[in-house]
Design a protein around this motif. Sequence first.
Motif, PDB file in Angstrom:
ATOM      1  N   SER A   1      40.767  39.258  37.545  1.00  0.00           N
ATOM      2  CA  SER A   1      41.401  40.591  37.517  1.00  0.00           C
ATOM      3  C   SER A   1      40.844  41.404  36.200  1.00  0.00           C
ATOM      4  O   SER A   1      40.384  42.420  36.341  1.00  0.00           O
ATOM      5  CB  SER A   1      42.911  40.766  37.230  1.00  0.00           C
ATOM      6  OG  SER A   1      43.625  40.070  38.556  1.00  0.00           O
TER       7      SER A   1
ATOM      8  N   LYS B   1      38.378  44.725  36.684  1.00  0.00           N
ATOM      9  CA  LYS B   1      38.899  45.829  36.230  1.00  0.00           C
ATOM     10  C   LYS B   1      37.525  46.386  35.440  1.00  0.00           C
ATOM     11  O   LYS B   1      37.159  47.604  35.806  1.00  0.00           O
ATOM     12  CB  LYS B   1      39.887  45.638  35.086  1.00  0.00           C
ATOM     13  CG  LYS B   1      39.937  46.654  34.094  1.00  0.00           C
ATOM     14  CD  LYS B   1      41.163  46.700  33.219  1.00  0.00           C
ATOM     15  CE  LYS B   1      40.781  45.852  32.202  1.00  0.00           C
ATOM     16  NZ  LYS B   1      41.959  45.694  31.007  1.00  0.00           N
TER      17      LYS B   1
ATOM     18  N   VAL C   1      48.318  42.704  40.786  1.00  0.00           N
ATOM     19  CA  VAL C   1      47.660  43.342  39.333  1.00  0.00           C
ATOM     20  C   VAL C   1      46.250  43.253  40.228  1.00  0.00           C
ATOM     21  O   VAL C   1      45.332  44.405  39.925  1.00  0.00           O
ATOM     22  CB  VAL C   1      47.507  42.537  38.120  1.00  0.00           C
ATOM     23  CG1 VAL C   1      46.720  43.281  36.987  1.00  0.00           C
ATOM     24  CG2 VAL C   1      48.894  42.463  37.652  1.00  0.00           C
ATOM     25  N   THR C   2      45.607  42.590  40.536  1.00  0.00           N
ATOM     26  CA  THR C   2      44.233  42.271  41.235  1.00  0.00           C
ATOM     27  C   THR C   2      44.000  43.383  42.042  1.00  0.00           C
ATOM     28  O   THR C   2      43.335  44.378  42.319  1.00  0.00           O
ATOM     29  CB  THR C   2      44.172  40.923  41.969  1.00  0.00           C
ATOM     30  OG1 THR C   2      44.652  39.932  41.261  1.00  0.00           O
ATOM     31  CG2 THR C   2      42.498  40.743  42.160  1.00  0.00           C
TER      32      THR C   2
ATOM     33  N   ASN D   1      46.256  46.111  42.644  1.00  0.00           N
ATOM     34  CA  ASN D   1      46.448  47.289  42.004  1.00  0.00           C
ATOM     35  C   ASN D   1      45.201  47.939  41.349  1.00  0.00           C
ATOM     36  O   ASN D   1      44.795  49.283  41.490  1.00  0.00           O
ATOM     37  CB  ASN D   1      47.562  47.447  41.086  1.00  0.00           C
ATOM     38  CG  ASN D   1      48.830  47.212  41.793  1.00  0.00           C
ATOM     39  OD1 ASN D   1      49.321  47.579  42.898  1.00  0.00           O
ATOM     40  ND2 ASN D   1      49.963  47.136  40.870  1.00  0.00           N
ATOM     41  N   THR D   2      44.493  47.148  40.751  1.00  0.00           N
ATOM     42  CA  THR D   2      43.196  47.378  40.008  1.00  0.00           C
ATOM     43  C   THR D   2      42.056  48.126  41.069  1.00  0.00           C
ATOM     44  O   THR D   2      41.701  49.051  40.564  1.00  0.00           O
ATOM     45  CB  THR D   2      42.537  46.334  39.227  1.00  0.00           C
ATOM     46  OG1 THR D   2      43.613  45.591  38.430  1.00  0.00           O
ATOM     47  CG2 THR D   2      41.538  46.624  38.371  1.00  0.00           C
TER      48      THR D   2
ATOM     49  N   THR E   1      51.633  50.276  42.430  1.00  0.00           N
ATOM     50  CA  THR E   1      50.869  50.307  43.575  1.00  0.00           C
ATOM     51  C   THR E   1      51.194  51.881  44.236  1.00  0.00           C
ATOM     52  O   THR E   1      50.452  52.605  44.398  1.00  0.00           O
ATOM     53  CB  THR E   1      51.229  49.401  44.468  1.00  0.00           C
ATOM     54  OG1 THR E   1      51.569  48.260  43.982  1.00  0.00           O
ATOM     55  CG2 THR E   1      50.209  49.239  45.793  1.00  0.00           C
TER      56      THR E   1
END
Length: 388
Positions: free
Chosen positions: A176, A180, A208-209, A211-212, A245
């Motif tokens: 992640s 980013k 998180v992955t 969302n990034t 998100t």
Amino acid sequence: MMNRTAFIKFRGNNSFLLHSLSSFQSGTHKASLHSNVSFLIHKITNLNDALELFDEMSHRQPLPSVVHFTQLLNAVTKMKHFSSSLDLFKQMCSLGVPVNEYSMSIAIKCCCQLYRSKDGFAVLGCCFRRAIAPDVYIFNALLDGLVLEDRILEAEMLFKKLIKQKLCEPDVVMYSTMIKGLCKFGNNVTALALLRLMEQTNCKSNIVTYNTIIDSLCKDKMIDDAFKLFKEMVFREGILPDVITYNTLICGLCKLGRWDEASKLLKEMEDENISPNVHTFNVLVDAFCKEGKVEEAEVVISIMIERGKALDLVTYNSLIDGYCLRGEMIKAREIFDSITLRGLIPDVVTYNSLLNGYCKNRNIEEAMQMFHEMIVKGWALCSCAQTL
DNA sequence: ATAGGGTTAG
């Protein structure tokens, strides 16, 4: 071992201790010295308490364990006092506390967050000299530091080297972080390729992955691709979207002026029992203000207040921008003045907004006054000041 | 045995 009463006596009339005394008496904590230390550390809420406790700990005989010191270091780091945390780490070393990979990872993280990844790598060198095997936390901190400093090529080199030489097994945080970095550099294609590469490993991507990458696509106005990824995340991976998100997608839609879809999404998130937070509302306020729709922004703000959400500096800064855009400088100034009254401190963005507003509305006298205030605060070289 | 990481707004 000191019992609880002795410990309290030992600490004297120290304010921090007195503060936590009531919890002691009502709690079921064992009276051993070490559980007391842990207990105190977990109650730390500000830097002064932490420094005070560190000082007290460092005078104990015998010294508390590295675990306790590390817990304290971690508390300071979580409050983002990276320099203080580094100072404490150095003191810890000179006290002879045997540091390990846990404490090292915190020290390295602090260096990196201070934009000093060079020092972070120097600490990595210390790890090798002391035969401390760096773990994935340490490498992630270093990778994040390189990304923070926009050293994307070095980040990629480190990432590849770690995998090729099997120096550590990359985990979801490492992937992640690399994703980013690629996104930050505008390389959505490679970021997505890395997401696909993850699918071939046993390291599963998470919220998180996704969302990034969704955020990066939104920032590049590729909102339809963002939604494609959103649907893949939910329906194929079974990962539930969170407030971040939704905030990200709503922000993307608002910036494109797609208000209907934004409001649909807002409703959808409430249906999913995810409450909009201050971030969500600020996205809406800012989007309205950027279109000069201050009345709509004020409606959003009244909803925030209804729901007990405290407006923050970001809210006010957006409002100032909105009023400046419409040439309503008296109103903009009122908002500016109200910030301090509400116990907030205007920052460089606040000053820039108002300065910009005065310049665009040809109020040179007020603009000069803003500018001088900024010089006093050491912000004279900030971008908008140049418009003068 | 114990302690550590990554994502959103102006």
